[in-house]
Design an enzyme around this catalytic site. Structure first.
Site, mmCIF file in Angstrom:
data_model
loop_
_atom_site.group_PDB
_atom_site.id
_atom_site.type_symbol
_atom_site.label_atom_id
_atom_site.label_comp_id
_atom_site.label_asym_id
_atom_site.label_seq_id
_atom_site.Cartn_x
_atom_site.Cartn_y
_atom_site.Cartn_z
ATOM 1 N N GLN B 115 66.858 127.055 -12.702
ATOM 2 C CA GLN B 115 68.157 126.773 -13.323
ATOM 3 C C GLN B 115 68.875 128.099 -13.545
ATOM 4 O O GLN B 115 68.278 129.038 -14.077
ATOM 5 C CB GLN B 115 67.870 126.041 -14.635
ATOM 6 C CG GLN B 115 69.030 125.762 -15.536
ATOM 7 C CD GLN B 115 69.117 126.776 -16.656
ATOM 8 O OE1 GLN B 115 69.852 127.755 -16.547
ATOM 9 N NE2 GLN B 115 68.379 126.571 -17.737
ATOM 10 N N SER B 118 72.726 131.477 -17.332
ATOM 11 C CA SER B 118 73.044 132.710 -18.066
ATOM 12 C C SER B 118 73.435 133.847 -17.125
ATOM 13 O O SER B 118 72.937 133.934 -16.003
ATOM 14 C CB SER B 118 71.826 133.172 -18.866
ATOM 15 O OG SER B 118 71.489 132.228 -19.830
ATOM 16 N N SER B 150 63.839 131.613 -14.950
ATOM 17 C CA SER B 150 62.396 131.375 -14.819
ATOM 18 C C SER B 150 62.101 130.830 -13.425
ATOM 19 O O SER B 150 62.934 130.126 -12.847
ATOM 20 C CB SER B 150 61.918 130.339 -15.848
ATOM 21 O OG SER B 150 62.264 130.744 -17.138
ATOM 22 N N GLU B 233 66.674 121.023 -22.523
ATOM 23 C CA GLU B 233 65.905 122.241 -22.781
ATOM 24 C C GLU B 233 65.561 122.361 -24.253
ATOM 25 O O GLU B 233 64.431 122.663 -24.615
ATOM 26 C CB GLU B 233 66.707 123.474 -22.337
ATOM 27 C CG GLU B 233 65.978 124.780 -22.644
ATOM 28 C CD GLU B 233 66.712 126.001 -22.122
ATOM 29 O OE1 GLU B 233 67.959 125.971 -22.120
ATOM 30 O OE2 GLU B 233 66.044 126.958 -21.726
ATOM 31 N N ASN B 353 69.074 131.982 -32.459
ATOM 32 C CA ASN B 353 69.044 131.323 -33.771
ATOM 33 C C ASN B 353 70.459 131.044 -34.286
ATOM 34 O O ASN B 353 70.705 130.009 -34.914
ATOM 35 C CB ASN B 353 68.302 132.206 -34.786
ATOM 36 C CG ASN B 353 66.799 132.192 -34.541
ATOM 37 O OD1 ASN B 353 66.318 131.536 -33.625
ATOM 38 N ND2 ASN B 353 66.071 132.925 -35.366
ATOM 39 N N GLU B 354 71.368 131.972 -34.028
ATOM 40 C CA GLU B 354 72.747 131.777 -34.511
ATOM 41 C C GLU B 354 73.405 130.585 -33.820
ATOM 42 O O GLU B 354 74.130 129.808 -34.450
ATOM 43 C CB GLU B 354 73.572 133.052 -34.274
ATOM 44 C CG GLU B 354 73.239 134.198 -35.218
ATOM 45 C CD GLU B 354 71.858 134.798 -34.970
ATOM 46 O OE1 GLU B 354 71.384 134.750 -33.811
ATOM 47 O OE2 GLU B 354 71.253 135.292 -35.933
#
Lengths: 360, 393
Positions: B115, B118, B150, B233, B353-354
C-alpha cells in the site's frame, strides 16, 4: 467473562435514567444537599418499592428479585451519573452482607426498601463487642465518617469479637448509648456521620468469626462503588463534550481547538478503559469469587483515579464558570474525590492489589 | 457441539498438523506454500464472495477461525497488507475485472500486495501528496516518491494514490491505482529505521505507465477510497495487539524483578503496579470491544482508542522496564533495548497519536472540526511538506 451489559440491564438502566431525569434533576439534588434531610425520601420510596430496586440482588425467598450485581451496577451507574441523593449504594452493600449472613428476619424489610440498612465497617480501630453474662452483646467504640449513617433505619456494625475475630452486629437507630452525629461532608451529595457506641446493645448476626464474609463484602463494596463512579465519570465527559460544542472563544467552538479536543479524547480513552475494568469486576463479583479480591483492588485503584481526573478536567475545561458555586461541576469534582477516598486511602487499594499480584 | 464449534475444532486440527513441521522462521517460498495450503483448506477469504475466490461464509466462521488460529504462529505477515487492506478495498471499490483478476491470487498468496499512501511531504496530512499521475492516451504516467511502504520488496502489486488534478482542492484531485511493482520505472529502496533494520521501504516512480483500467474507484475520487483502506488499518493494528509479543509486559517484568530480589523496593512495586493497571485496562478494553463485535456492535472510529492506548502502553512499558532493570537492559541487543527502539514506531505508524486524538475527538465525540485553511484552495496554490520560513511568519 462477560464484559458487555445484557439487554435487560440496558433496559433497567434506561428506566432508572428517565426516572432520575424526571424526578431528581440537579435542582432537587441541590435542594436535598442544602437541607437537613439526610436523603430524598420520596425518590427513595419510588426507587425502592415502585421500581423494586432495593432488593434487586436479594434472593426471591427473602423478598428480593434474585438478580445479580450486574443489575445493581446498572442502577448505580445511573445514580452516580445523576448524583442522586439516595442511600442506594450503602443499602445494597448492607443487603449483600445480610444475604451472606443469611439474616432471614431482617431481609424482607431491607429488600422492600422499608428499612435502609447501612454498614459501618472500619478497616482499623474496630469497635469492641463484649458478651454479657446473659448472652447478650454490647458494643463499645466509635466509627468515623460512615456514609449515609443518618439515613440508617438499621446499622450493621463490624466489631471485634476476640483476638483477630470480627463479627457483624445489628444495631437499632434508637438503641440506648448510640449517637449518630452528622459531619460536614466535602461531598455535599453523600452525607457522612460519626457513629459512637457507648455500651450499645447489639445483636450478633451470623458467626462471631465472620472475617471472610466481611472481607468479601468489602470487595463487593469496592466493585459497586466503582460502578457508581463509572456513571459519574461518563456524565462528566458527556457534559463537557456538549459544552465544548457550544462555547465559542476566539471565533471558534472551543472543542475545535486541539488543546481542548485532545484532552477530551484522552478522557474518552479513560472512560473506555474504566468501563472495561468495571464490567470485569462486576462479572467477577457475580461469577468468579476467586478473582474477586484482585478485581476489586483493580477496580478501586483504577476508578478512583479515573473518576477524579475526568471530573477535575471537566471542571477545568469549563473555564471560570466551573469554579462557581452555581455550576454543577464542583459537585462532581467533590463527589469524585470523596469517592476516591471513601473506602480507604488509594494507597491501601494499591497495597491490596500488590498483594494479590504477588508483589509483596 | 454446535456447527461453529465443529468448524473451529476442525480448523484447529488442520492448523496443528500443517504448522507442526514449519521451521521457526519460514522463508518466502515456505510462507507462500503455507498460504496456498491454507487457502485450499478453505481458511482464507472465509467471508469473501465465492465468485472472487472466497468462501462466502459468515463473520461467525471467520471469528471461529481467528480463535483457532490465535494459538498458532502463522507465517502470513507478508500477506497481511493485501488481506487486511488492499483486498477489502478492491472488494468494495474495484471493477468486476479487477476483482476477478486480483482477488483469488491475493487470497492464495500467489501475489503479494503493498500500500503506497505516505510521502516524505505528506505524513499526517496524506491528502497533500505530490506524486503525480498524468493521463496519456489509455495510460496514466506516474512520477514521484512514496515512503514507509511495508513489503514493497516482495510485492507484486501495490495500491497507489497519486495526484491527478492539481487545479482543485487537495482532497478532490486524487486517484487510486493498481500498480505493477515489477515495472522497470518502480525503484524500491529499503529504508533503514531507528532500530537499525529495514522494515519499510521508499518507493520511487519514474515515468511508470499504468493502464487506465487500473484506476480503483473514480478518477479524482481516490481520497474516499484511501480513507476506507486506512480504517481497516487502524482496527487491525489495535485489535491484534493481544497476540504480539510484549517483552516488557507486567508478567515478564515481575519475574525479572523477583529474580533480582527487587520486589521489596517500594519504588519498583509502584512502577509495576502502574504498568499492571495500564496493561490490564487495555487488555480488558480489547476483550470488551471484541465481545461487542461478536454482538454486532461495530467499533468504527473507536478502533482509534485501542490504537492510541496501545501506542502509549508500548512506549510506557519499555520505558518503565528500563527504570526497573537499569543499565544492564541496554547492554547487547536485549529485548528491552529492542523494545525501546521499536516503541516510537507504534505511536507513529498507522497515524500518529495526535491524529488518533483528532479522530477520537471528531468522530467518536462529535466535536467541531478544526477550521481547515486548505480545504477550498486549489492544490497547486498550497504550501505542502516542510518549507522554509518566509519573512513575517
Amino acid at each position: 467473562m462477560r464484559l458487555i451489559p445484557t439487554e435487560e440491564q440496558r433496559e433497567l438502566a434506561a428506566t432508572v435514567r428517565s426516572f432520575l431525569a424526571d424526578r431528581v434533576p440537579m435542582a432537587r439534588v441541590r435542594e436535598v444537599a442544602g437541607s437537613d434531610e439526610p436523603y430524598d425520601r420520596t425518590a427513595w420510596a419510588r426507587l425502592s418499592s415502585e421500581l423494586g430496586l432495593a432488593g434487586l440482588a436479594v434472593p426471591e425467598e427473602h423478598g428480593g428479585s434474585g438478580a445479580g450485581f450486574g443489575e445493581v451496577a446498572a442502577v448505580l451507574e445511573e445514580l452516580g451519573a445523576a448524583l442522586a441523593p439516595v442511600p442506594y449504594f450503602s443499602a445494597v452493600v448492607a443487603a449483600s452482607l445480610l444475604v451472606a449472613l443469611d439474616a432471614k428476619d431482617l431481609l424482607p424489610d431491607v429488600a422492600s426498601g422499608e428499612t435502609v440498612a447501612v454498614l459501618a465497617a472500619p478497616e482499623e480501630a474496630l469497635p469492641a463487642g463484649r458478651l454479657l453474662d446473659r448472652g447478650e452483646w454490647v458494643l463499645e467504640g466509635m466509627v468515623e465518617r460512615v456514609p449515609d449513617a443518618t439515613a440508617a433505619g438499621l446499622l450493621l456494625v463490624v466489631a471485634s469479637t476476640g483476638t483477630d475475630r470480627r463479627g457483624v452486629f445489628a444495631v437499632a437507630p434508637d438503641a440506648p448509648g448510640l449517637a449518630v452525629t452528622p459531619l460536614t461532608s466535602f461531598d455535599l451529595t453523600r452525607p457522612q456521620a460519626r457513629v459512637e457506641l457507648g455500651g450499645v446493645p447489639a445483636r450478633l448476626l451470623g458467626p462471631s468469626d465472620a472475617g471472610a464474609v466481611i472481607d468479601r463484602t468489602a470487595d463487593v463494596a469496592r466493585v459497586l462503588l466503582a460502578a457508581e463512579q463509572l456513571g459519574g465519570l461518563r456524565r462528566c465527559l458527556d457534559v463537557i463534550v456538549e459544552y465544548a460544542k457550544l462555547r465559542v472563544q476566539f471565533g471558534r467552538y472551543v472543542g475545535s481547538f486541539q488543546g481542548v479536543k485532545h484532552k477530551l479524547a484522552d478522557m474518552h480513552c479513560v472512560l473506555e478503559q474504566a468501563e472495561s475494568v468495571v464490567r470485569y469486576a462486576v462479572w467477577a463479583a457475580d461469577e468468579a469469587p476467586d478473582e474477586l479480591p484482585e478485581a476489586a483492588a483493580l477496580a478501586a485503584s483504577f476508578l478512583g483515579r479515573a473518576y477524579f481526573q475526568v471530573a477535575r478536567d471537566h471542571l477545568l475545561l469549563h473555564g471560570g464558570i466551573g469554579f462557581t458555586w452555581e455550576h454543577d461541576a464542583h459537585l462532581y469534582y467533590k463527589r469524585a474525590k470523596a469517592d476516591e477516598l471513601m473506602l480507604g486511602a488509594p494507597r491501601t487499594h494499591r497495597a491490596r492489589l500488590a498483594t494479590a499480584l504477588g508483589l509483596i | 457441539m454446535t456447527d461453529l464449534d465443529e468448524y473451529r475444532s476442525r480448523a484447529r486440527a488442520w492448523l496443528a498438523e500443517r504448522t507442526a513441521d514449519l521451521p521457526p522462521d519460514p522463508d518466502l517460498p515456505q510462507a507462500r506454500a503455507f498460504m496456498a495450503d491454507l487457502y485450499d483448506a478453505g481458511y482464507v477469504g472465509i467471508t469473501w464472495p465465492a465468485a472472487y475466490g472466497g468462501r462466502g461464509l459468515s463473520a461467525a466462521e471467520e471469528r471461529a477461525f481467528q480463535q483457532a488460529a490465535a494459538d498458532f504462529p502463522l507465517p502470513v505477515g507478508v500477506f497481511g497488507i493485501g488481506l487486511g487492506m488492499c483486498g477489502p478495498t478492491l472488494l468494495s471499490l474495484g471493477t468486476e475485472e479487477q476483482k476477478r483478476r486480483y482477488l483469488r491470487p491475493l487470497l492464495r498468496g500467489e501475489e503479494i500486495w503493498c500500500q503506497m499512501f505516505s510521502e516524505p511531504g505528506a505524513g499526517s496530512d496524506v491528502a497533500s501528496l505530490q506524486t503525480r499521475a498524468v493521463r496519456d492516451g489509455d495510460h496514466w504516467v506516474v512520477d514521484g516518491q512514496k515512503v514507509w511502504t511495508s513489503v514493497a520488496r516482495q510485492a507484486d502489486f501495490g495500491l497507489l494514490i497519486a495526484r491527478t488534478d492539481p487545479d482543485v482542492p487537495k482532497h478532490q484531485g486524487i486517484t487510486m491505482f493498481v500498480v505493477d511493482m515489477r515495472d522497470p520505472g518502480v525503484d524500491v529502496r529499503p529504508l533503514r529505521d531507528m532500530t537499525g533494520e529495514s522494515h519499510f521501504n521508499e518507493v520511487f516512480f519514474t515515468g511508470v505507465r499504468v493502464p487506465a483500467e487500473n484506476v480503483v474507484g473514480e478518477v479524482d475520487g481516490g481520497w474516499s477510497a484511501a480513507v476506507t483502506t486506512l480504517l481497516h488499518e487502524r482496527v487491525s493494528i489495535g485489535m491484534g495487539a493481544t497476540r504480539t509479543e510484549r517483552p516488557a509486559s507486567f508478567a515478564a517484568l515481575r519475574t525479572a524483578a523477583r529474580e533480582r530480589g527487587l520486589l521489596g523496593e517500594p519504588g519498583v512495586r509502584d512502577l509495576l503496579l502502574d504498568l499492571y493497571l495500564r496493561e490490564r485496562a487495555f487488555d480488558l478494553l480489547n476483550a470488551r470491544m471484541s465481545q461487542e463485535v461478536k454482538a454486532g456492535i461495530q467499533p468504527g472510529a473507536r478502533g482509534s482508542v485501542s490504537k492510541l492506548l496501545l501506542a502509549d502502553l508500548t512506549l510506557a512499558s519499555a520505558d518503565l522496564a528500563s527504570q526497573i532493570l537499569g543499565p544492564e537492559c541496554l547492554a547487547g541487543d536485549g529485548p528491552i533495548a529492542r523494545a525501546l527502539a521499536w516503541a516510537p514506531g507504534m505511536a507513529l505508524g498507522g497515524g500518529t497519536n495526535e491524529i488518533m486524538r483528532n479522530i477520537i475527538g471528531d468522530r467518536v465525540l462529535g466535536l467541531p472540526r478544526e477550521p481547515q485553511l486548505d480545504r477550498n484552495i486549489p492544490f497547486k496554490a498550497l504550501k505542502v511538506g516542510t518549507q522554509a520560513k518566509e519573512d513575517g511568519e
